[in-house]
Write an enzyme that holds these catalytic residues in place. Structure first.
Site, PDB file in Angstrom:
ATOM      1  N   ASN A   9      26.856  -6.015  34.116  1.00 33.31           N
ATOM      2  CA  ASN A   9      25.869  -7.090  34.201  1.00 33.31           C
ATOM      3  C   ASN A   9      26.608  -8.325  34.710  1.00 33.31           C
ATOM      4  O   ASN A   9      27.322  -8.975  33.957  1.00 33.31           O
ATOM      5  CB  ASN A   9      25.262  -7.333  32.814  1.00 33.31           C
ATOM      6  CG  ASN A   9      24.322  -8.519  32.791  1.00 33.31           C
ATOM      7  OD1 ASN A   9      23.936  -9.042  33.840  1.00 33.31           O
ATOM      8  ND2 ASN A   9      23.931  -8.956  31.597  1.00 33.31           N
ATOM      9  N   LYS A  11      25.407 -11.059  35.600  1.00 32.95           N
ATOM     10  CA  LYS A  11      24.741 -12.321  35.244  1.00 32.95           C
ATOM     11  C   LYS A  11      24.673 -13.220  36.498  1.00 32.95           C
ATOM     12  O   LYS A  11      24.544 -12.686  37.599  1.00 32.95           O
ATOM     13  CB  LYS A  11      25.447 -12.994  34.062  1.00 32.95           C
ATOM     14  CG  LYS A  11      25.609 -12.006  32.900  1.00 32.95           C
ATOM     15  CD  LYS A  11      26.074 -12.618  31.611  1.00 32.95           C
ATOM     16  CE  LYS A  11      26.165 -11.532  30.550  1.00 32.95           C
ATOM     17  NZ  LYS A  11      26.554 -12.053  29.248  1.00 32.95           N
ATOM     18  N   HIS A  96      17.362  -9.226  27.796  1.00 39.86           N
ATOM     19  CA  HIS A  96      18.709  -9.711  27.480  1.00 39.86           C
ATOM     20  C   HIS A  96      18.595 -10.964  26.613  1.00 39.86           C
ATOM     21  O   HIS A  96      17.691 -11.786  26.817  1.00 39.86           O
ATOM     22  CB  HIS A  96      19.477 -10.010  28.772  1.00 39.86           C
ATOM     23  CG  HIS A  96      20.933 -10.222  28.522  1.00 39.86           C
ATOM     24  ND1 HIS A  96      21.423 -11.400  28.023  1.00 39.86           N
ATOM     25  CD2 HIS A  96      21.984  -9.389  28.654  1.00 39.86           C
ATOM     26  CE1 HIS A  96      22.733 -11.286  27.865  1.00 39.86           C
ATOM     27  NE2 HIS A  96      23.103 -10.069  28.245  1.00 39.86           N
ATOM     28  N   GLU A  98      20.129 -13.655  26.624  1.00 39.11           N
ATOM     29  CA  GLU A  98      20.146 -14.915  27.371  1.00 39.11           C
ATOM     30  C   GLU A  98      18.760 -15.236  27.921  1.00 39.11           C
ATOM     31  O   GLU A  98      18.352 -16.395  27.969  1.00 39.11           O
ATOM     32  CB  GLU A  98      21.209 -14.844  28.487  1.00 39.11           C
ATOM     33  CG  GLU A  98      22.614 -14.879  27.896  1.00 39.11           C
ATOM     34  CD  GLU A  98      23.689 -14.194  28.712  1.00 39.11           C
ATOM     35  OE1 GLU A  98      23.467 -13.895  29.904  1.00 39.11           O
ATOM     36  OE2 GLU A  98      24.775 -13.935  28.150  1.00 39.11           O
ATOM     37  N   GLU A 168      23.061  -5.293  21.763  1.00 36.63           N
ATOM     38  CA  GLU A 168      24.004  -6.362  22.085  1.00 36.63           C
ATOM     39  C   GLU A 168      23.928  -7.440  21.011  1.00 36.63           C
ATOM     40  O   GLU A 168      23.059  -8.319  21.089  1.00 36.63           O
ATOM     41  CB  GLU A 168      23.657  -6.972  23.444  1.00 36.63           C
ATOM     42  CG  GLU A 168      23.724  -5.982  24.588  1.00 36.63           C
ATOM     43  CD  GLU A 168      24.023  -6.686  25.898  1.00 36.63           C
ATOM     44  OE1 GLU A 168      24.972  -6.284  26.563  1.00 36.63           O
ATOM     45  OE2 GLU A 168      23.326  -7.658  26.233  1.00 36.63           O
ATOM     46  N   GLY A 174      30.027 -12.454  25.308  1.00 33.03           N
ATOM     47  CA  GLY A 174      30.812 -13.480  25.976  1.00 33.03           C
ATOM     48  C   GLY A 174      31.720 -14.265  25.048  1.00 33.03           C
ATOM     49  O   GLY A 174      32.254 -15.305  25.429  1.00 33.03           O
ATOM     50  N   SER A 214      31.267  -8.149  24.627  1.00 30.34           N
ATOM     51  CA  SER A 214      32.729  -8.162  24.735  1.00 30.34           C
ATOM     52  C   SER A 214      33.341  -6.762  24.751  1.00 30.34           C
ATOM     53  O   SER A 214      34.436  -6.550  24.225  1.00 30.34           O
ATOM     54  CB  SER A 214      33.342  -9.038  23.653  1.00 30.34           C
ATOM     55  OG  SER A 214      32.876 -10.368  23.802  1.00 30.34           O
TER      56      SER A 214
END
Ligand code: PGA
Length: 252
Positions: A9, A11, A96, A98, A168, A174, A214
């Protein structure tokens, strides 16, 4: 049988040229290697067509990172599932954290996005996961169950079986903090049990559940060796071909 999958991904990273440099590097690195998992790369929309073309004839597939909740029409700035499909991308990352946190994507909206993706024959990689305070207050199982129910559980068995899921934990994305192999296995087993209750053993056993947060070359093998972890959704470590390759090879 469910598939093992390693999905990148990117991003909002990489220009088109940088994306194509990555594709060429990964192709070189994978040349003549046996790969024991499906490989998917999630790129920004405008890279999809070129990156898909560059991986043509290889086993690497391409994913979008979002799609519109509507089929077509006056929705300025949106990209529909059929447009994504027309680039030869095969997958789309949906839900996701985010997108949920920064773009207010709700379970209802995600339900429509999943339907749009399925109607254009895209495979959704549907993400679920709890925030740190939810884990610390012992709500992580409830949160993940609600995310599944809120967006997916009106799907028919047939449609649900087309999905890939990704767990996730938001606190691991991250941050360099990874869920331990035990925490990942515990949640993946919980997700599978929830699927058994809703869709039965066969669909639950055939659903690939990826771990994201991660995940990298150093921990992929341990994470993927858990019985209910069927691969990874990789952010930071998918940006360089040499760092992404060992994650793919964790299945060798
Ligand atoms: P990360 O991101 O690997 O950089 O933690 C994972 C993801 O958000 O898909």
């Amino acid at each position: 049988m469910r598939k093992n999958i390693v999905a990148g991904n990117w991003k909002m990273n990489k220009t088109l040229q940088e994306g194509l440099t990555f594709s060429n590097e990964l192709k070189k690195l994978l040349n003549n290697k046996s790969v024991n998992c499906e490989v998917v790369i999630g790129t920004p929309f405008i890279h999809l067509s070129e990156v898909a073309k560059s991986f043509k004839g290889t086993k690497v597939m391409v994913a979008a990172q979002n799609c519109a909740d509507k089929e077509s029409g006056a929705y300025t700035g949106e990209v529909s599932a059929s447009m994504i499909s027309s680039t030869n991308a095969t997958h789309v990352i949906l839900g996701h954290s985010e997108r949920r946190a920064y773009y207010n994507e709700t379970p209802e909206l995600l339900k429509d996005k999943v339907l749009q993706a399925l109607s254009s024959n895209l495979t959704p990689i549907f993400c679920v996961g709890e925030a740190l305070e939810e884990r610390e207050s012992d709500k992580h199982f409830d949160v993940v169950a609600e995310q599944l129910k809120g967006s997916l559980f009106e799907l028919s068995k047939d449609d649900f079986s087309k999905l890939i899921l990704a767990y996730e934990p938001v606190w691991a994305i991250g941050t360099g903090k990874t869920a331990s192999a035990e925490q990942a296995q515990e949640m993946h087993a919980f997700i599978r049990k929830t699927l058994v209750e809703k869709y039965g053993e066969e669909v639950a056993n055939d659903t690939s559940i990826l771990y994201g947060g991660s995940c990298n070359a150093g921990n992929a093998k341990e994470l993927f060796s858990n019985p209910d972890v069927d691969g990874g959704l990789i952010g930071g470590a998918s940006l360089e071909a040499e760092k992404f390759l060992p994650i793919i090879e964790a299945f060798n």
